[in-house]
Design a protein around this motif. Sequence first.
Motif, PDB file in Angstrom:
ATOM      1  N   PRO A 498      18.379  23.077  36.334  1.00  0.00           N
ATOM      2  CA  PRO A 498      17.254  23.964  36.641  1.00  0.00           C
ATOM      3  C   PRO A 498      16.240  24.016  35.495  1.00  0.00           C
ATOM      4  CG  PRO A 498      19.299  24.991  37.316  1.00  0.00           C
ATOM      5  CD  PRO A 498      19.674  23.751  36.563  1.00  0.00           C
ATOM      6  N   GLY A 499      14.962  23.793  35.842  1.00  0.00           N
ATOM      7  CA  GLY A 499      13.890  23.854  34.861  1.00  0.00           C
ATOM      8  C   GLY A 499      13.635  22.563  34.120  1.00  0.00           C
ATOM      9  N   ALA A 500      14.480  21.544  34.308  1.00  0.00           N
ATOM     10  CA  ALA A 500      14.305  20.277  33.594  1.00  0.00           C
ATOM     11  C   ALA A 500      13.222  19.435  34.260  1.00  0.00           C
ATOM     12  CB  ALA A 500      15.625  19.513  33.567  1.00  0.00           C
ATOM     13  N   ILE A 501      12.668  18.513  33.498  1.00  0.00           N
ATOM     14  CA  ILE A 501      11.812  17.487  34.088  1.00  0.00           C
ATOM     15  C   ILE A 501      12.712  16.663  35.011  1.00  0.00           C
ATOM     16  CG2 ILE A 501      10.393  15.478  33.610  1.00  0.00           C
ATOM     17  CD1 ILE A 501       9.775  16.716  30.868  1.00  0.00           C
ATOM     18  N   ARG A 502      12.416  16.714  36.320  1.00  0.00           N
ATOM     19  CA  ARG A 502      13.381  16.188  37.286  1.00  0.00           C
ATOM     20  C   ARG A 502      13.401  14.662  37.321  1.00  0.00           C
ATOM     21  NH1 ARG A 502      14.678  15.668  43.069  1.00  0.00           N
ATOM     22  NH2 ARG A 502      16.837  16.403  43.226  1.00  0.00           N
ATOM     23  N   TYR A 503      12.238  14.047  37.317  1.00  0.00           N
ATOM     24  CA  TYR A 503      12.174  12.598  37.428  1.00  0.00           C
ATOM     25  C   TYR A 503      11.644  11.996  36.131  1.00  0.00           C
ATOM     26  CZ  TYR A 503      12.673  13.537  42.423  1.00  0.00           C
ATOM     27  OH  TYR A 503      13.124  13.973  43.636  1.00  0.00           O
ATOM     28  N   ALA A 504      12.340  10.994  35.654  1.00  0.00           N
ATOM     29  CA  ALA A 504      11.893  10.279  34.458  1.00  0.00           C
ATOM     30  C   ALA A 504      12.457   8.866  34.513  1.00  0.00           C
ATOM     31  CB  ALA A 504      12.351  10.998  33.189  1.00  0.00           C
ATOM     32  N   GLY A 505      12.020   8.051  33.620  1.00  0.00           N
ATOM     33  CA  GLY A 505      12.502   6.678  33.587  1.00  0.00           C
ATOM     34  C   GLY A 505      11.522   5.798  32.854  1.00  0.00           C
ATOM     35  N   GLY A 506      11.641   4.508  33.067  1.00  0.00           N
ATOM     36  CA  GLY A 506      10.742   3.588  32.399  1.00  0.00           C
ATOM     37  C   GLY A 506      10.941   2.176  32.895  1.00  0.00           C
ATOM     38  N   SER A 507       9.894   1.389  32.836  1.00  0.00           N
ATOM     39  CA  SER A 507       9.949  -0.034  33.150  1.00  0.00           C
ATOM     40  C   SER A 507       9.485  -0.798  31.922  1.00  0.00           C
ATOM     41  CB  SER A 507       9.057  -0.359  34.350  1.00  0.00           C
ATOM     42  OG  SER A 507       9.543   0.267  35.519  1.00  0.00           O
ATOM     43  N   PRO A 538      14.723   1.694  25.024  1.00  0.00           N
ATOM     44  CA  PRO A 538      15.193   2.935  24.392  1.00  0.00           C
ATOM     45  C   PRO A 538      16.661   3.211  24.711  1.00  0.00           C
ATOM     46  CG  PRO A 538      13.032   3.277  25.331  1.00  0.00           C
ATOM     47  CD  PRO A 538      13.475   1.904  25.766  1.00  0.00           C
ATOM     48  N   GLU A 539      17.398   3.628  23.689  1.00  0.00           N
ATOM     49  CA  GLU A 539      18.820   3.886  23.876  1.00  0.00           C
ATOM     50  C   GLU A 539      19.063   5.324  24.312  1.00  0.00           C
ATOM     51  OE1 GLU A 539      21.155   4.822  20.110  1.00  0.00           O
ATOM     52  OE2 GLU A 539      19.561   3.573  19.315  1.00  0.00           O
ATOM     53  N   SER A 540      20.174   5.525  25.002  1.00  0.00           N
ATOM     54  CA  SER A 540      20.678   6.836  25.379  1.00  0.00           C
ATOM     55  C   SER A 540      20.009   7.364  26.642  1.00  0.00           C
ATOM     56  CB  SER A 540      20.496   7.859  24.244  1.00  0.00           C
ATOM     57  OG  SER A 540      20.896   9.145  24.680  1.00  0.00           O
ATOM     58  N   VAL A 541      20.843   7.922  27.522  1.00  0.00           N
ATOM     59  CA  VAL A 541      20.343   8.614  28.712  1.00  0.00           C
ATOM     60  C   VAL A 541      19.418   9.746  28.292  1.00  0.00           C
ATOM     61  CG1 VAL A 541      21.022   9.993  30.717  1.00  0.00           C
ATOM     62  CG2 VAL A 541      22.399   8.024  30.031  1.00  0.00           C
ATOM     63  N   GLU A 542      19.699  10.353  27.139  1.00  0.00           N
ATOM     64  CA  GLU A 542      18.911  11.495  26.676  1.00  0.00           C
ATOM     65  C   GLU A 542      17.503  11.094  26.228  1.00  0.00           C
ATOM     66  OE1 GLU A 542      22.382  11.574  26.406  1.00  0.00           O
ATOM     67  OE2 GLU A 542      22.040  13.036  27.980  1.00  0.00           O
ATOM     68  N   ALA A 543      17.219   9.788  26.165  1.00  0.00           N
ATOM     69  CA  ALA A 543      15.838   9.352  25.923  1.00  0.00           C
ATOM     70  C   ALA A 543      14.958   9.628  27.134  1.00  0.00           C
ATOM     71  CB  ALA A 543      15.807   7.868  25.593  1.00  0.00           C
ATOM     72  N   TYR A 544      15.583   9.975  28.263  1.00  0.00           N
ATOM     73  CA  TYR A 544      14.849  10.203  29.506  1.00  0.00           C
ATOM     74  C   TYR A 544      15.032  11.626  30.048  1.00  0.00           C
ATOM     75  CZ  TYR A 544      14.897   5.151  29.205  1.00  0.00           C
ATOM     76  OH  TYR A 544      14.758   3.864  28.761  1.00  0.00           O
ATOM     77  N   GLY A 545      15.742  12.465  29.348  1.00  0.00           N
ATOM     78  CA  GLY A 545      16.005  13.792  29.883  1.00  0.00           C
ATOM     79  C   GLY A 545      16.124  14.837  28.803  1.00  0.00           C
ATOM     80  N   GLN A 546      16.295  16.080  29.240  1.00  0.00           N
ATOM     81  CA  GLN A 546      16.403  17.220  28.338  1.00  0.00           C
ATOM     82  C   GLN A 546      17.822  17.769  28.357  1.00  0.00           C
ATOM     83  OE1 GLN A 546      13.225  19.053  30.655  1.00  0.00           O
ATOM     84  NE2 GLN A 546      12.114  19.449  28.767  1.00  0.00           N
ATOM     85  N   LEU A 547      18.228  18.297  27.227  1.00  0.00           N
ATOM     86  CA  LEU A 547      19.538  18.914  27.086  1.00  0.00           C
ATOM     87  C   LEU A 547      19.378  20.416  26.908  1.00  0.00           C
ATOM     88  CD1 LEU A 547      21.236  16.439  24.584  1.00  0.00           C
ATOM     89  CD2 LEU A 547      21.733  16.643  27.014  1.00  0.00           C
ATOM     90  N   TRP A 548      20.328  21.173  27.464  1.00  0.00           N
ATOM     91  CA  TRP A 548      20.318  22.619  27.284  1.00  0.00           C
ATOM     92  C   TRP A 548      21.648  23.107  26.733  1.00  0.00           C
ATOM     93  CZ3 TRP A 548      16.511  21.048  30.561  1.00  0.00           C
ATOM     94  CH2 TRP A 548      15.324  21.806  30.563  1.00  0.00           C
ATOM     95  N   SER A 549      21.556  24.081  25.873  1.00  0.00           N
ATOM     96  CA  SER A 549      22.727  24.814  25.415  1.00  0.00           C
ATOM     97  C   SER A 549      22.963  25.975  26.387  1.00  0.00           C
ATOM     98  CB  SER A 549      22.494  25.338  23.994  1.00  0.00           C
ATOM     99  OG  SER A 549      23.423  26.358  23.687  1.00  0.00           O
TER     100      SER A 549
END
Length: 787
Positions: A498-507, A538-549
């Motif tokens: 909830p609240g995250a940037i829903r779609y991301a990616g790269g070509s 770019p490495e890591s899934v987190e290069a395309y998304g946000q993390l929450w505590s």
Amino acid sequence: MRRTHGFLAALLASVALAPICATARQHSHPPRLAKKTAAVNAQQAESLEVRGGLRTANGVTNTTPGGGLMARQTVAKSASTLTRDFIAKQSATSSPLTLISYLPGVVTAGSDPLGQSSTSMSMRGLQQSEIGFTYEDFPFADSINYTPYTQTIVDTDNIASITVNQGAPDISSPVYNDVGGLIKISLRHARQEFGGTANFSFGSKALQREFIRIDSGEIGHSGIKAFASFSSTTNDQWRGSGQFRKYHVDAEIRKDWTQNTSLGLIFSYDNWEQSNYRNMTLTSWKDYGISHNYNKSYYPGNTNWVGLNRYERRSTVILLPFRAKLFDGLDFKLTPSFAQYHEYYLGGTTLSNTNSYMGTQPAGNLNLPGIYSATNGGTAAAESINPVPQDAFFINSGLIWKKGNNILRFGQTYQYIHLFEQIFYTGVALDGSVSNVEGKYPITLSDGQRYMTLNQNFTHQMNSFYLDDTLKLLGGRLALNAGLKYIMIDRTMVNDTPGAIRYAGGSYSQPLPQFSASYQISKNDQIFIDATTAYRAPESVEAYGQLWSPHSNQPASNFVKMDGEYAIGEEIGFRHYGLVNVSLSLFNYNITNNQVQTYVLLGNEAIPEPLQNGGKTLRGVDVELGMRPWHHFSPYVSAQYLHATMDNNYSAENAAGQTVVLPTAGKTAVQSPHFVAAVGISYDNGTYFGNFYFNYVSSQYSTFMNDEKIPGYEQANVTLGYRMHPIGFLKYPQLQINVTNIGNNNYLSGPSSVTANAHTYDGVTGHAPLYTVNGGIAVVASLSTGF
């Protein structure tokens, strides 16, 4: 190293007496030196090998210079190859990354002296996520985070050789992150005759390891042969509490029609569980040393209990390598493969019963049962569960056309990966026990929905094509090669937090030209040059998304669109082979959009995150010296000098949210020690064998601002062994003792996370890097035999 003197004296004495003892026994024990054979069937690279050297059950021939560390090379790039002469004499618990730690430019950061868990590495100042890894033409590293699963892909007993390209990529290799070089692991294939090997090891920290391999030999006259092996390893963690447990299976079935036409099936399965080692800051290291660990016992609310901080992994890999000679001069290769990884990263954390968050939204009342909570309705200990199931399909194909002095190659690689990553939680009982880690009994919201702080779905597709041509002139002495590789990558991520940037990616798409040339001055002398390019998405899934505590409605990391990393490299080198073998290379690399992997801590769970810090320049020299066995002795020396610097300043935010430019341009790059060296000597007269190896790594910076670094360290290992004659059906049984870190030196082996600055600068708050801790002495005794 003062504490090693007595041990070294004993070792030198035993080595000095070995020839005398061997001579005294010649009346009852004939020498084990095989007659030199001019031609050996290539298919018989098996456990009982005859190559003008020794007869052994584990593949040792004592013919490779440097005690097995310096096999002959002809490629026009820096390369080093380990053979069974070295591999078989190390502890069977060693991972491939541990085995290559003596080669030029290689720095490994292990977390235990057995060499089996949490080992990372760098090479020529580039992180392991910038290095390609293949196993029998299969890219076995995680193709998103680029983490190599070297400990789980194949048992050390089944490795035939490991080749390290220290900088230049291989145009035909099916990887797309090899800006820092390539590491290739080769399998000991099924034997031509029926037989097998067994190895039983016992040692420090209650180590028990059993390995057995059965080879079918050729079945009838069908051209079909197979092998299967199983190993089981258990031991206590060397630092703190907790345990390590691993079960592993390797197998192969292979059909040969002709020398150039074959079809195989290679299978690997690994089941791995271990308690985590606790990484620490430099301050914690100075204050507590190796005693800064996860707690041995649980009490209500204790999130640092070792039982809550664990790692589990189950992996299955299937390869179908096919080779065929289509007609004279034209060969075809095809390797489809499938890999399935199930990983669970587990960490202790604290949840608020009524003040936790799910992304940007309040989680409401989590209704934590009183038995889970130390405060009955306030905060409660919980286990954070980060499952990372991943399915990967891969196909690599190629044509090789040889015509006169010309070799033309064309190939294509396709890869598809699907990864589904979540973070959810389960309660902790008063005795510390938790429910199923697969989420059968998770903590839920008031509507029964699973409480999660990460929920993302990731897909990756990659296509690459290469074409290169090699022309040999002057009677084959001059070899010129030019080629082009073109990579196309598409990535899509859907984040349902909830609240995250829903779609991301790269070509991404990138042409990668390269050129090399070598000249054979004489039979034993060669010079070479190469100019290469390499690329890494770019490495890591987190290069395309946000993390929450769970403790905040603000993201713990923000999505910042990154460009791929691009490298241009040049090498010039010289090789000489004779009684003393010499390899020397000078290198230069310029990297743009350099990405450094670090971690974001959510509770006790470390989630990988990349930092993009602009350009990077690396220059240096590698040298390697190794002697062919001379009176049964084989010395070895390697060294590297490296000058690696950041090319740009780094932008960071201060406490007020303003952008501050940190003056990092010209500073030494992180994880780039100026000097590394290794020296060793091996002895093997067929009956007695042993070796001693020592390596040194100078200090390493762990921040872009160079305001914190770890000191240099040294480590030494020794092997002693006795090889017997065949006894009945037992072929050349042997007793081997490996002593790792004989100085019992405890040290920080490398950064496990890096930061921009450790101390506050111009309002930018400093963050302390975390480090991997290694040390302790380990003794492993092994009894092995062929049959």
